[in-house]
Design a protein around this motif. Structure first.
Motif, mmCIF file in Angstrom:
data_model
loop_
_atom_site.group_PDB
_atom_site.id
_atom_site.type_symbol
_atom_site.label_atom_id
_atom_site.label_comp_id
_atom_site.label_asym_id
_atom_site.label_seq_id
_atom_site.Cartn_x
_atom_site.Cartn_y
_atom_site.Cartn_z
ATOM 1 N N LEU A 148 0.873 -0.954 -0.108
ATOM 2 C CA LEU A 148 -0.290 -0.107 0.280
ATOM 3 C C LEU A 148 0.524 1.322 -0.608
ATOM 4 C CD1 LEU A 148 -2.982 1.128 0.038
ATOM 5 C CD2 LEU A 148 -2.800 1.353 2.488
ATOM 6 N N ALA A 149 1.549 1.324 1.266
ATOM 7 C CA ALA A 149 2.862 1.955 1.104
ATOM 8 C C ALA A 149 3.377 2.591 -0.516
ATOM 9 C CB ALA A 149 4.020 1.939 2.120
ATOM 10 N N ARG A 150 3.743 1.378 -0.967
ATOM 11 C CA ARG A 150 4.427 1.742 -2.636
ATOM 12 C C ARG A 150 3.188 2.228 -3.364
ATOM 13 N NH1 ARG A 150 6.035 -3.366 -3.624
ATOM 14 N NH2 ARG A 150 6.595 -2.918 -5.888
ATOM 15 N N LYS A 151 2.584 1.712 -2.916
ATOM 16 C CA LYS A 151 1.546 2.273 -4.543
ATOM 17 C C LYS A 151 0.647 3.416 -4.213
ATOM 18 C CE LYS A 151 -3.363 1.541 -5.913
ATOM 19 N NZ LYS A 151 -3.975 3.522 -5.717
ATOM 20 N N ASP A 152 0.774 3.834 -2.720
ATOM 21 C CA ASP A 152 0.488 5.646 -2.774
ATOM 22 C C ASP A 152 1.294 6.291 -2.520
ATOM 23 O OD1 ASP A 152 -1.875 4.698 -1.904
ATOM 24 O OD2 ASP A 152 -1.525 5.489 0.136
ATOM 25 N N ARG A 153 2.863 6.437 -2.610
ATOM 26 C CA ARG A 153 4.260 6.445 -2.702
ATOM 27 C C ARG A 153 4.360 7.731 -4.494
ATOM 28 N NH1 ARG A 153 9.683 4.970 -4.276
ATOM 29 N NH2 ARG A 153 10.806 6.679 -4.187
ATOM 30 N N LYS A 154 3.959 5.804 -5.282
ATOM 31 C CA LYS A 154 4.329 5.648 -6.844
ATOM 32 C C LYS A 154 2.430 6.976 -7.662
ATOM 33 C CE LYS A 154 3.498 3.130 -10.929
ATOM 34 N NZ LYS A 154 3.444 0.755 -10.484
ATOM 35 N N ASP A 155 1.809 6.623 -6.472
ATOM 36 C CA ASP A 155 0.972 7.124 -6.814
ATOM 37 C C ASP A 155 0.793 9.464 -6.954
ATOM 38 O OD1 ASP A 155 -0.565 5.289 -7.724
ATOM 39 O OD2 ASP A 155 -2.128 4.917 -6.287
ATOM 40 N N ALA A 156 1.448 9.376 -5.678
ATOM 41 C CA ALA A 156 1.810 10.397 -5.655
ATOM 42 C C ALA A 156 3.135 11.020 -6.346
ATOM 43 C CB ALA A 156 2.590 10.766 -3.888
ATOM 44 N N VAL A 157 3.777 10.388 -6.871
ATOM 45 C CA VAL A 157 4.718 11.333 -7.631
ATOM 46 C C VAL A 157 4.190 10.989 -8.966
ATOM 47 C CG1 VAL A 157 7.017 9.901 -8.840
ATOM 48 C CG2 VAL A 157 6.928 9.586 -6.365
ATOM 49 N N ARG A 158 3.273 10.645 -9.828
ATOM 50 C CA ARG A 158 3.194 10.212 -10.829
ATOM 51 C C ARG A 158 1.789 11.942 -10.876
ATOM 52 N NH1 ARG A 158 0.535 4.018 -12.281
ATOM 53 N NH2 ARG A 158 2.730 3.472 -12.933
ATOM 54 N N GLU A 159 1.784 12.113 -9.892
ATOM 55 C CA GLU A 159 0.508 13.445 -9.449
ATOM 56 C C GLU A 159 1.299 14.418 -9.089
ATOM 57 O OE1 GLU A 159 -3.402 15.657 -6.756
ATOM 58 O OE2 GLU A 159 -2.569 13.149 -6.581
ATOM 59 N N VAL A 160 1.996 14.508 -8.746
ATOM 60 C CA VAL A 160 3.269 15.701 -8.894
ATOM 61 C C VAL A 160 3.770 15.646 -9.796
ATOM 62 C CG1 VAL A 160 5.407 16.642 -7.638
ATOM 63 C CG2 VAL A 160 3.354 15.390 -6.049
ATOM 64 N N GLN A 161 4.273 14.750 -10.831
ATOM 65 C CA GLN A 161 5.232 14.738 -12.139
ATOM 66 C C GLN A 161 3.988 15.473 -13.075
ATOM 67 O OE1 GLN A 161 8.594 13.796 -12.622
ATOM 68 N NE2 GLN A 161 7.628 15.317 -14.918
ATOM 69 N N ASP A 162 2.571 14.888 -12.870
ATOM 70 C CA ASP A 162 1.601 15.562 -13.711
ATOM 71 C C ASP A 162 1.469 16.870 -13.623
ATOM 72 O OD1 ASP A 162 -0.139 14.988 -15.727
ATOM 73 O OD2 ASP A 162 -1.406 15.831 -13.968
ATOM 74 N N MET A 163 1.461 16.920 -12.666
ATOM 75 C CA MET A 163 1.397 18.630 -12.918
ATOM 76 C C MET A 163 2.588 18.831 -12.982
ATOM 77 S SD MET A 163 0.169 19.237 -8.450
ATOM 78 C CE MET A 163 -0.824 18.530 -7.927
ATOM 79 N N LEU A 164 4.066 19.036 -12.837
ATOM 80 C CA LEU A 164 5.179 19.228 -12.919
ATOM 81 C C LEU A 164 5.172 19.555 -14.957
ATOM 82 C CD1 LEU A 164 8.059 20.670 -13.052
ATOM 83 C CD2 LEU A 164 8.858 18.142 -12.932
#
Length: 176
Positions: A148-164
């Motif tokens: 779950l932590a790995r999935k949440d971190r991956k999703d958070a990185v994707r969301e921030v990368q999408d913003m960038l």
């Protein structure tokens, strides 16, 4: 105002509420985060124990980038879960906190910038802040067994990368 809370080897960025807020509110937030009983830890700032839970936080002379040490004791708490699950909950809270900070502090500026992407300083500011967030997320060490932590971190990185990516793409595309 943001302070750093040191808890063992962890460093937690913590946004302080209004200076008139009693210390108890911070203690409660940290107890929720650490899963320690509310009276099972001490808060120390500048070498002094922050004892009076009813005193406003302004009493303790906290300022931007102050450091508060959280000295916890698990002696008063009965173990409810194995340490790894508490560690995973801690990591999940850090990920959630970082993503929440990006959403609340940068999303409004991002939306404004995307409507009229002509301000070079705003482009640089948003890009830098989003990169810093990505670096903080990248610095979070997640045990391979914590799916779950790995999935949440991956999703958070994707969301921030999408913003960038949206900031950079809007800047690269000439406005009509």
């Amino acid at each position: 105002m943001t302070v750093t809370v040191k808890w063992g080897k962890e460093r937690i960025s913590f946004d302080l509420p209004d200076p008139d807020t009693p210390l108890y509110a911070i203690r409660k937030s940290l107890a929720d985060y650490t899963h320690l009983p509310i009276h099972a830890f001490k808060l120390v700032h500048a070498g002094a124990v922050m004892k009076d839970d009813s005193a406003p936080i302004a009493t303790y002379n906290l300022h931007q980038n102050s450091t508060i040490a959280l000295i916890g004791s698990t002696e008063t708490s009965a173990p409810h879960a194995p340490p790894t699950s508490a560690d995973e909950r801690s990591i999940l809270a850090i990920i959630k906190s970082e993503l929440s900070a990006v959403r609340t502090s940068l999303q409004p500026s991002l939306d404004t910038f995307l409507q009229n992407p002509t301000n070079q300083k705003e482009h640089a500011r948003l890009g830098e802040l989003l990169l810093q967030s990505l670096l903080r997320l990248d610095g979070i060490v997640v045990d391979p067994a914590w799916e779950l932590a790995r999935k949440d971190r991956k999703d958070a990185v994707r969301e921030v990368q999408d913003m960038l990516d949206r900031v950079d793409n809007a800047w690269a595309t000439p406005s009509s």
